[in-house]
Design an enzyme around this catalytic site. Structure first.
Site, PDB file in Angstrom:
ATOM      1  N   LYS A   1       8.454  -2.707   6.269  1.00 21.46           N
ATOM      2  CA  LYS A   1      10.145  -2.253   7.015  1.00 21.46           C
ATOM      3  C   LYS A   1      10.431  -3.065   7.734  1.00 21.46           C
ATOM      4  O   LYS A   1      11.912  -3.295   8.190  1.00 21.46           O
ATOM      5  CB  LYS A   1       9.120  -1.878   8.232  1.00 21.46           C
TER       6      LYS A   1
ATOM      7  N   SER B   1       3.840  -2.225  -1.103  1.00 25.66           N
ATOM      8  CA  SER B   1       5.019  -2.177   0.399  1.00 25.66           C
ATOM      9  C   SER B   1       4.184  -2.678   1.452  1.00 25.66           C
ATOM     10  O   SER B   1       5.090  -3.169   2.133  1.00 25.66           O
ATOM     11  CB  SER B   1       4.877  -0.840   0.301  1.00 25.66           C
TER      12      SER B   1
ATOM     13  N   GLU C   1      11.446   4.983  17.002  1.00 26.53           N
ATOM     14  CA  GLU C   1      10.407   5.881  17.349  1.00 26.53           C
ATOM     15  C   GLU C   1       8.846   5.455  15.934  1.00 26.53           C
ATOM     16  O   GLU C   1       9.038   4.778  15.200  1.00 26.53           O
ATOM     17  CB  GLU C   1      10.502   7.571  16.466  1.00 26.53           C
TER      18      GLU C   1
HETATM   19  C1  PLP Z   1       5.695   3.219   6.721  1.00 30.75           C
HETATM   20  C2  PLP Z   1       4.905   2.494   5.252  1.00 30.75           C
HETATM   21  C3  PLP Z   1       5.301   3.053   4.053  1.00 30.75           C
HETATM   22  C4  PLP Z   1       5.924   4.814   4.049  1.00 30.75           C
HETATM   23  O1  PLP Z   1       7.315   4.316   4.807  1.00 30.75           O
HETATM   24  P1  PLP Z   1       8.718   4.424   3.618  1.00 30.75           P
HETATM   25  O2  PLP Z   1       9.546   4.843   5.075  1.00 30.75           O
HETATM   26  O3  PLP Z   1       8.226   5.485   2.443  1.00 30.75           O
HETATM   27  O4  PLP Z   1       8.394   3.550   2.955  1.00 30.75           O
HETATM   28  C5  PLP Z   1       5.014   2.645   2.320  1.00 30.75           C
HETATM   29  N1  PLP Z   1       4.654   1.833   2.873  1.00 30.75           N
HETATM   30  C6  PLP Z   1       3.722   0.995   3.496  1.00 30.75           C
HETATM   31  C7  PLP Z   1       3.295  -0.416   3.827  1.00 30.75           C
HETATM   32  C8  PLP Z   1       4.772   1.219   5.164  1.00 30.75           C
HETATM   33  O5  PLP Z   1       4.326   0.513   6.511  1.00 30.75           O
END
Ligand code: PLP
Length: 409
Positions: free
Chosen positions: A100, A388, A122
């Protein structure tokens, strides 16, 4: 500028002039926001072509965020799983522990360039709120984060983290007091405050130009991974896999690979199963509608009300999805997979036990589907999975699900 972070100022697969990807996207917002959105669109287009802006962004991505993140060949997991070689793009190793921050750094720089003193955001689980509060602290900006009261209570550590970073967390009581209500209140704030306030949206959703802008700020993930695959594996992956909440880590990984011969796979949260209502699979089970300023796939009940969603991972618990992913699905550019809570937990445990890497529960959905796909492939083939985020934030959820914290729940 670092040699190991790709520096790409081109914009391919742009939406049309009104922000449409196929029939999706667009700009459905209050009349008073049309001017500010146009201004934002122009400021972004100008900044993106400005080498000074890109240079500063790359410096921060390198020295503050910690890019380039590694591409890791999970050889032990690949052997145990059988089939294709599994590669992990390590977004979990970034500052704040998830992808993020790539986006909040970009939008924070743009806010400063536009002379805005205040940022708002948000947040659902609090991850985007923390990433926004982090850059607000770094840039010395006032920061207000809207969060449903339900989420404030469920996610207290992130609320305290945001306060520590100097942000003001505003609990939202309307509706179901969760993410979609926080989104509405943040948009309402922006209608009244856009003169001095920049709204940092946390995924590839919202009215044009947000879906495009957020994609571009995250594209560094796929640009790096593409170069790293060529260098380390000597070829591109056969398949690239990412989980989808709103779709920002997925677009970040997949967009730079979409003109290659690579299968692009999006993995949604199937919660307790796709047949009931306890899931967050907007692409698989939703229908077209308008949420958060754009036309996309939504989970709605028979009366057209936004449906309550469920996922073990708070970050995937969003009733919509980025409009570009909806268009890619319709165009046959995207393969759709889903992973249940149980499958994500199993993948979480396997990566942890097998590689000593504790993934976020969101990322565990991508892992579950990626491992399933890899198992049906040949050992000379390659599957790239976007890790992610890291799983530290999910310890309590996992321990409860495993029954290790019986008395605490
Ligand atoms: C917020 C988040 C997501 C989901 O958000 P996307 O906009 O779909 O990427 C996925 N993985 C992690 C670790 C997150 O913090």
């Amino acid at each position: 500028m670092s040699a190991n972070i790709p520096y790409d100022m081109s914009i391919t697969h742009a939406p049309d002039a009104r922000g449409h990807f196929g029939i999706y996207g667009g700009r459905f917002a209050a009349e008073t926001l049309m001017g500010p959105l146009k201004e934002l669109e122009e400021a972004f287009a100008e900044a993106w072509q400005d080498p000074a802006f890109q240079q500063e962004r790359m410096q921060l991505l390198q020295h503050y965020v910690g890019r380039a993140t590694p591409l890791y060949h999970a050889d032990r997991l690949s052997r145990e799983n059988g089939g294709a070689q599994i590669w992990l793009k390590r977004e979990d190793l970034t500052h704040t522990g998830a992808h993020k921050i790539n986006n909040t750094i970009g939008q924070g720089l743009l806010a400063r360039r536009m002379g805005k003193q205040r940022v708002i955001a948000e947040t659902g689980a609090g991850q985007h709120g923390v990433a926004t509060a982090t850059v607000a602290a770094k840039f010395g900006m006032q920061c207000d984060v809207y969060m449903g009261r339900e989420d404030v209570e469920r996610q207290m550590p992130n609320v305290l983290r945001m306060r520590l970073l100097g942000a003001n967390v505003i609990a939202v009581d309307s509706g179901t007091a969760t993410l979609k209500d926080a989104l509405n209140d943040a948009l309402r704030d922006w209608v009244a405050s856009c003169e001095d306030t920049f709204y940092i949206i946390g995924t590839v959703a919202g009215p044009h130009p947000y879906p495009l802008m957020v994609r571009q700020f995250h594209a560094v993930i796929g640009q790096e991974a593409r170069a790293q695959m060529l260098e380390q594996a000597g070829r591109l992956p056969d398949v690239a896999v990412a989980c989808v909440g709103g779709g920002s880590n997925a677009m970040g990984l997949l967009h730079p690979l979409r003109d290659d011969a690579v299968r692009l796979v999006a993995v949604e949260a199937a919660g307790h199963g796709l047949d009931g209502h306890a899931h967050a699979a907007s692409l698989a089970r939703g229908k077209a509608g308008i949420l958060h300023g754009n036309l996309t796939y939504l989970l709605e009940d028979q009366d057209g009300q936004i449906q309550g969603t469920h996922s073990i991972s708070a970050g995937l618990d969003y009733p919509g999805v980025g409009p570009e992913l909806a268009a890619m699905l319709d165009a046959g550019e995207l393969e759709l997979e889903a992973a249940t809570d149980d499958e994500a937990l199993e993948a979480f445990r396997r990566l942890t036990a097998c590689e000593g890497i504790i993934p976020a529960l969101e990322s565990s959905h991508a892992l579950a589907a990626g491992m399933r796909i890899a198992a049906g492939m040949d050992s000379s083939q390659h599957v790239l999975i976007n890790l992610s985020g890291r799983g530290d934030k999910d310890m309590n959820t996992v321990f409860k699900a495993l029954g290790w914290l019986e008395q605490a729940s």
